[in-house]
Design a protein around this motif. Structure first.
Motif, mmCIF file in Angstrom:
data_model
loop_
_atom_site.group_PDB
_atom_site.id
_atom_site.type_symbol
_atom_site.label_atom_id
_atom_site.label_comp_id
_atom_site.label_asym_id
_atom_site.label_seq_id
_atom_site.Cartn_x
_atom_site.Cartn_y
_atom_site.Cartn_z
ATOM 1 N N SER A 89 6.674 -7.078 -47.075
ATOM 2 C CA SER A 89 5.718 -7.661 -46.014
ATOM 3 C C SER A 89 4.658 -7.622 -45.326
ATOM 4 O O SER A 89 3.974 -8.834 -45.100
ATOM 5 N N ALA A 90 4.651 -6.760 -44.679
ATOM 6 C CA ALA A 90 3.479 -6.625 -43.711
ATOM 7 C C ALA A 90 3.526 -5.151 -43.300
ATOM 8 O O ALA A 90 4.399 -4.041 -43.803
ATOM 9 N N GLY A 91 2.462 -4.759 -42.547
ATOM 10 C CA GLY A 91 2.098 -3.323 -41.835
ATOM 11 C C GLY A 91 2.316 -2.569 -43.065
ATOM 12 O O GLY A 91 0.972 -3.080 -43.976
ATOM 13 N N ARG A 123 2.868 -3.699 -46.820
ATOM 14 C CA ARG A 123 1.648 -4.836 -46.879
ATOM 15 C C ARG A 123 0.700 -3.989 -47.816
ATOM 16 O O ARG A 123 -0.320 -4.638 -49.178
ATOM 17 N N GLU A 127 -0.524 -4.065 -51.429
ATOM 18 C CA GLU A 127 -2.421 -4.492 -52.470
ATOM 19 C C GLU A 127 -2.648 -3.113 -53.000
ATOM 20 O O GLU A 127 -3.758 -3.439 -54.066
ATOM 21 N N ASP A 149 11.641 -11.805 -45.729
ATOM 22 C CA ASP A 149 11.132 -13.374 -45.506
ATOM 23 C C ASP A 149 10.831 -13.945 -47.218
ATOM 24 O O ASP A 149 10.004 -13.300 -47.458
ATOM 25 N N ASP A 167 7.026 -14.653 -47.116
ATOM 26 C CA ASP A 167 5.850 -13.838 -47.231
ATOM 27 C C ASP A 167 5.416 -12.774 -48.475
ATOM 28 O O ASP A 167 4.474 -12.816 -48.933
ATOM 29 N N ALA A 223 3.806 -15.017 -51.210
ATOM 30 C CA ALA A 223 2.436 -15.188 -50.824
ATOM 31 C C ALA A 223 1.906 -14.709 -51.643
ATOM 32 O O ALA A 223 0.826 -14.374 -52.364
ATOM 33 N N ASN A 250 -1.267 0.593 -37.240
ATOM 34 C CA ASN A 250 -1.913 -0.131 -36.454
ATOM 35 C C ASN A 250 -1.062 -1.892 -37.585
ATOM 36 O O ASN A 250 -1.547 -2.264 -37.437
ATOM 37 N N THR A 251 0.101 -1.682 -36.472
ATOM 38 C CA THR A 251 1.506 -2.747 -36.979
ATOM 39 C C THR A 251 1.803 -3.464 -35.907
ATOM 40 O O THR A 251 2.105 -3.148 -33.986
ATOM 41 N N ALA A 252 1.864 -4.775 -36.249
ATOM 42 C CA ALA A 252 2.859 -5.438 -35.118
ATOM 43 C C ALA A 252 4.182 -4.382 -34.521
ATOM 44 O O ALA A 252 4.107 -4.627 -33.160
ATOM 45 N N GLN A 253 4.686 -2.831 -34.627
ATOM 46 C CA GLN A 253 5.372 -2.132 -34.299
ATOM 47 C C GLN A 253 4.923 -1.770 -32.783
ATOM 48 O O GLN A 253 5.723 -1.112 -31.857
ATOM 49 N N PHE A 284 1.568 -3.279 -31.534
ATOM 50 C CA PHE A 284 0.620 -3.928 -30.752
ATOM 51 C C PHE A 284 1.440 -4.431 -29.466
ATOM 52 O O PHE A 284 2.519 -4.226 -29.315
ATOM 53 N N GLY A 285 0.230 -4.081 -28.665
ATOM 54 C CA GLY A 285 0.475 -4.471 -27.474
ATOM 55 C C GLY A 285 1.049 -3.295 -26.445
ATOM 56 O O GLY A 285 0.832 -3.420 -25.222
#
Lengths: 455, 244
Positions: free
Chosen positions: B9-11, B14, B18, B33, B36, B39, B184-187, B189-190
């Motif tokens: 679902s992410a990173g 995902r 695709e 989830d 997600d 969708a 470049n993922t949520a892990q 980020f920042g």
């Protein structure tokens, strides 16, 4: 929800602010937002959605506001070809949507001019296209939408379900919450090609009449004018009227669309040149060249993509040529009866100043102004020029002129519009504010735009 | 191919979903989830006309989560391969985590994956063909004072992948292991990172292009091979003083 500090800049180069940014990857962020007052510092509790970040104004960020990036929410959720309806997440770009719909012979009737703008970024300011006189604004293409607000959860909105909140959200500048998804009405396209005819305009006062004449036979219309000429030729130009050609195809190349979609233009790269290329000499030359194409009354064919998202190949350069200082856009709807007075006022204001006008363009508008939506009957007239002291003075003069002409400025295009001007030109300003405060007494969703306008 | 994508679902997951859909592979998408997953499945289905199934579960080594995936996989028919672009880490993984928290890290990053492989391996062995793609982390290259259990689990996974490759060496079962650097993922980020983070979609491009290639271990982005080589051969006297 992970949050980090970020310096934001508006696309027009006017506004630089320190805020916060979050880039959620899944729907868990909605739960985090519901818990935000408990989990996040008080400073960061103000929120606003952010799409492509291409709004001219600071509508998707604000000082100490947390901007929620919707880039990962760009999926198509359902599609009903027969009933011409599609449900998408708010972060989907118009280019991606176009790519999908063109295969099915459909398109979204109202779109702004850049394929990287998101659907959420169209709904929130209720954008318009080059066919507003016929298809209205974005709200007219939205069948329903899902809105999230930490105090209300996910709410379904449509003209029938929560109609007041629907009207407040479509054209609410993101201040009612996060638009999660939208069901959009679609139109069939007769072909992927349009025939475009250029009609010369010798006298700008004739523009309203000529736009009306074109409206009877065109699918999209806009005009172009040269405002750098002084004297009787001031404002001469041409109307570009486009009509889709039934059962024709030029076999649009996906590579062209892909290239446009992959363009790097954003608020940071737009201002990468330290100095502007546009000045009185370069703009006069550019306009003379561009204006020459309309003199002959010629016609040509355009792909559907180029009709909706024109001149993508030079658009990046156009905006970059304003340099780091940026640009102004003054776009306003002027009642047809006052158009002559408005143009005379503009002519007078420009005569006093040596300011290059890089773009002067008009569209025909129809409809009734409602809340803070940029719509209504009249001529929608836009001008671009480089930022600077002279430009600031011109903008103030145009504000006064607009109030006198009973026009309305486009809030999403003008970074320095004051609360007073908006209140004077939008009769329902107070009503919008009241409705917003009733729905969200804590005013969780805020931006530089909303703070500046006292919303 | 009919593929299972665990952590879809992410990173990177995902991005892989695709990219694989674009290549017309049918996908069983697995992530925690449901919203997600639904969708994502709808989008891939509509845009790429592939068959998608979803299973909203966090892969653990327990019978229930593995069984739910097996049940969902039955709707796909023959499973041709499984990709595991998932990882679970936490900032307080400093060697003092309790058993429940430590087990969750081990389960998510290694034990659950092993349990799922164990179910699908016999069918692939009998056919003599299949695909397993595992993802490790450069954090596991050499143990240090942060991400302690996470690194241990990822190193364990690498050993498992190596053993599996050895077991399947005489077959057409392809076992790949990617040692991933920063993405470049949520892990990430920042976080201030000492090296640039790669885009998940670029990683997915490489991984999908490599699906038919036979290799045991590949670093992504490529330059991590040399960084990791340097790390491995850094003398303990120096390594123990490094703060990262």
């Amino acid at each position: 929800m992970q949050v980090q500090p970020r310096q934001f800049i508006s696309f027009d180069g006017s506004t630089r602010l320190k805020g916060f940014e979050s880039k959620p990857e899944n729907y868990r962020y909605l739960k985090d937002l519901s818990d935000a007052p408990k989990n996040v510092d008080a400073q960061q509790t103000a929120l606003i959605s952010r799409g492509a970040g291409l709004s001219y104004t600071a509508a998707s960020f604000g000082e100490d506001v947390c901007s929620i990036d919707h880039a990962q929410f760009d999926r198509i959720l359902s599609f009903d070809k027969e009933n011409k309806c599609i449900e998408v997440e708010a972060g989907i770009s118009l280019g991606k949507l176009y790519d999908f719909l063109i295969e099915h012979g459909l398109f979204l009737a109202t779109q702004p001019g850049h394929p990287r703008i998101t659907v959420g970024g169209c709904v929130a300011p209720d954008i318009h296209g080059k066919n507003q006189f016929m298809d209205g604004t974005c709200i007219n293409q939205v069948e329903s939408l899902k809105l999230f607000h930490p105090s209300h959860g996910i709410i379904e909105l449509s003209p029938e379900q929560n109609p007041e909140l629907f009207r407040l959200t479509c054209g609410g500048y993101g201040l009612t919450g996060n638009i999660i998804s939208c069901k959009l009405k679609l139109k069939s396209i007769p072909s992927d090609m349009a025939n475009v005819t250029l009609r010369p305009i010798a006298c700008i006062e004739d523009l309203p009449k000529m736009l009306r004449e074109s409206a009877d036979k065109a699918d999209f219309i806009f005009s172009w004018h040269d405002f750098n000429i002084r004297g009787k030729d001031f404002g001469k130009g041409f109307i570009q009227e486009g009509r889709f050609i039934a059962n024709a195809s030029i076999g649009e190349k996906t590579s062209i669309r892909k290239k446009a979609a992959e363009q790097s233009l954003n608020a940071e790269t737009r201002g990468s040149l330290p100095f502007p290329i546009f000045n009185s000499i370069s703009v006069a030359a550019m306009n003379a060249l561009y204006g020459a194409k309309g003199n002959s009354g010629s016609s040509f064919q355009l792909s559907l993509f180029d009709s909706i998202f024109p001149i993508q190949n030079v658009k990046e350069l156009y905006f970059k040529f304003f340099g780091a200082a940026g640009f102004h856009e003054y776009q306003a709807i002027i009642p047809e009866s006052n158009f002559g007075q408005y143009i005379e006022g503009v002519r007078h204001a420009l005569q006093k100043r040596n300011l290059p006008i890089t773009l002067a363009s008009a569209k025909l508008f129809a409809g009734k102004q409602d809340l803070l939506r940029f719509t209504g009957d009249g001529i929608c007239f836009a001008m671009n020029f480089p930022r600077g002291q002279e430009a600031d003075e011109l903008m103030k003069e145009l504000d006064r002129l607009l109030v006198n002409c009973k026009g309305a400025p486009n809030i999403i295009k003008d970074s320095r519009l004051s609360k007073e001007i908006v209140a004077a030109t939008y009769p329902e300003y107070e009503h919008f504010r009241t409705l917003l405060h009733q729905f969200d007494p804590k005013r969780i969703y805020r931006s530089e735009l909303s703070e500046r306008l006292g919303l | 191919m009919n593929l299972i994508l665990v952590g879809a679902s992410a990173g990177l997951g995902r991005a892989l979903a695709e990219r694989l859909a674009r290549e017309k592979h049918n996908l069983l998408l697995i992530a925690g989830d449901e919203a997600d997953l639904k969708a994502l499945a709808a989008d891939l289905n509509l845009r790429h006309s592939i068959k998608t199934e979803t299973c909203a579960v966090r892969l653990q080594s327990d019978e229930e989560s593995v069984q739910r995936i097996i049940t969902s996989a039955a709707a796909m028919g023959q499973i041709d391969g499984i990709l595991f672009p998932l990882g679970y880490s936490r900032t307080d993984d400093d060697g003092m985590l309790g058993a429940i928290d430590a087990n969750r890290i081990i389960n998510s990053n290694m034990a659950g994956i092993i349990a799922l492989c164990a179910h699908f391996l016999p069918a692939m062995l009998s056919r003599g063909e299949g695909l397993f793609v595992f993802f490790g982390s450069v954090a596991a290259e050499r143990g240090r004072s942060s991400n302690i259990v996470y690194a241990a689990a990822k190193r364990g996974l690498q050993s498992f992948a190596e053993s599996l490759r050895h077991k399947c060496a005489a077959t057409n079962i392809n076992v790949q292991f990617y040692q991933l650097g920063y993405l470049n993922t949520a892990q990430t980020f920042g976080k201030k990172l000492p090296f640039p983070a790669a885009e998940p979609k670029d990683a997915a491009d490489v991984i999908v292009k490599n699906l038919n290639k036979r290799f045991g271990l590949q670093y992504y982005p490529w330059f991590w091979r040399f960084i990791c080589l340097g790390l491995r051969y850094t003398p303990w006297m120096v390594f123990k003083k490094l703060k990262f």
